[in-house]
Design an enzyme around this catalytic site. Sequence first.
Site, PDB file in Angstrom:
ATOM      1  NE  ARG A   1      -9.458  -0.478  -1.305  1.00 57.14           N
ATOM      2  CZ  ARG A   1      -8.853  -1.314  -0.493  1.00 57.14           C
ATOM      3  NH1 ARG A   1      -9.018  -2.594  -0.652  1.00 57.14           N
ATOM      4  NH2 ARG A   1      -8.080  -0.876   0.471  1.00 57.14           N
TER       5      ARG A   1
ATOM      6  CB  CYS B   1      -0.905  -0.005   1.227  1.00 52.10           C
ATOM      7  SG  CYS B   1      -2.045   1.390   1.292  1.00 52.10           S
TER       8      CYS B   1
END
Length: 501
Positions: free
Chosen positions: A418, A319
């Site tokens: 998303r 991430c």
Amino acid sequence: MAMIFAEESRTFSEYLLVPNLTTEDNIPDKVDLSTAIVRYRKGKEPARLKINVPLVSAVMQSVSDSGMAIALARYGGLSFVFQSQSIESQCEMVRKVKKYKAGIVSSDSNLHPEATLSDILALREKMGHSTVAITDDGTPGGRLLGIVTSRDYRVSRMDPATKVSEFMTPLEHLITAPEGTTLKAANDIIWEHKINQLPIIDDSGRLVGLVFRKDYDSHKENPYELLDKNKRLITGAGINTRDYKVRVPALVEAGADVFCIDSSDGFSVWQKSTIEWIKSYNPDILVGAGNVVDAEGFEYLADAGADFVKVGIGGGSICITREQKGIGCGQASAVLAVSKARDEYYNRTGVYVPICSDGGIVHDYHMTLALAMGADFIMLGRYFARFDESPTRKMLVGGNYVKEYWGEGSNRARNWQRYDDGGTGGKMAFEEGVDSYVPYAGKLKDNLDAAMAKIRATMCSCGSSSIEELQQKARLVLVSSTSIIEGGAHDVIQKESDRPR
């Protein structure tokens, strides 16, 4: 001016646990790692869903498909089958998990006696197993005429056009049991007659279901299996805040036991709307939300009706949300803040809403730290991506075996539901995840056996035999950069040949 939090943003690597008194009750075999993962009134009612080890796999293409869901549920944990795919394919993954083990199962491979060997082979390829029930009408509830298994034919010596009726094992040569036979009695019949499957039939000879020997063996090898009331493996499913009105009912029909809204930032009106619609559609549906990093985010989702709240922004190994957007918080600080809010919420309302620590786990001992800091369970991505059971390719890179691993915010995932720019085209404006490799680590069970042994041993050193007791007794100390160096092997020359792995 902007608000500045007084506490620093800290990671798990900046803390150590200080041991408590270890008593005669604190031995690894007595440690209970089960944990509630959905809201309940503690002390007044049991939680509707508990897992037997405090681990769930992340809602990711490179981690959680049906294979991972089966393997982790057999071990006692839970997977959330990834949602960045069509509704149909996600439902098929969920159905595959629910059919894997079910005690007395409805037959999902059925043909009529006029079918051919080529039909058998096609069905075997589609369903992944070799037992086919032959009924008068080719349906799961038809009158049973026989069974075909891989022992009944040899592909190399038979014409593919050969009719099933010519090589099946006919009903008169089968051991069967009447409808109403208990699972225990069915297993006793299987062992007494040394057979691999037992058809259950009703008074008119119609097939009710099948019991398989492998299910009995599997349970004995995996005593912590996570099973529903019908002896089927339990599985979760990821959902989004876009197509939930269609996706959720389809997944409920497929058999999903619990849902998790998949988002890097859960403190939003979109998650509240999703939760409220789901609860109005069916208040019995279990759905978790997130991710959040502070008390305000937790309380917002808890008040909206979330059954659990996921904690962590930007701490995952793939991430880059913090790097790209400058938002997030160190995972240890986030867990400590949200667990405090969770406890205050419980004291105020009488409702305990479990929290899930998502991200920031680098070493096995970080799992114990997360639990000690207040997490009820832990979501892992990179950790599970390394195993045989993850859906990605095993490759040889630079002389070492690796597995592919990419984030849901990466371009490869193309997870526009998303991450998008808010426009009508569903365009991904920038990436929040990377495409990478992780070192291949072998089988899930072998790795989890070692990790759970470490957690149990650490809990014993902390004088605790349950996760709740660990949270009550845990004592933490901040570590300096030099003490981190001191904590590993140092000032020696380690042997390469017999270094423990």
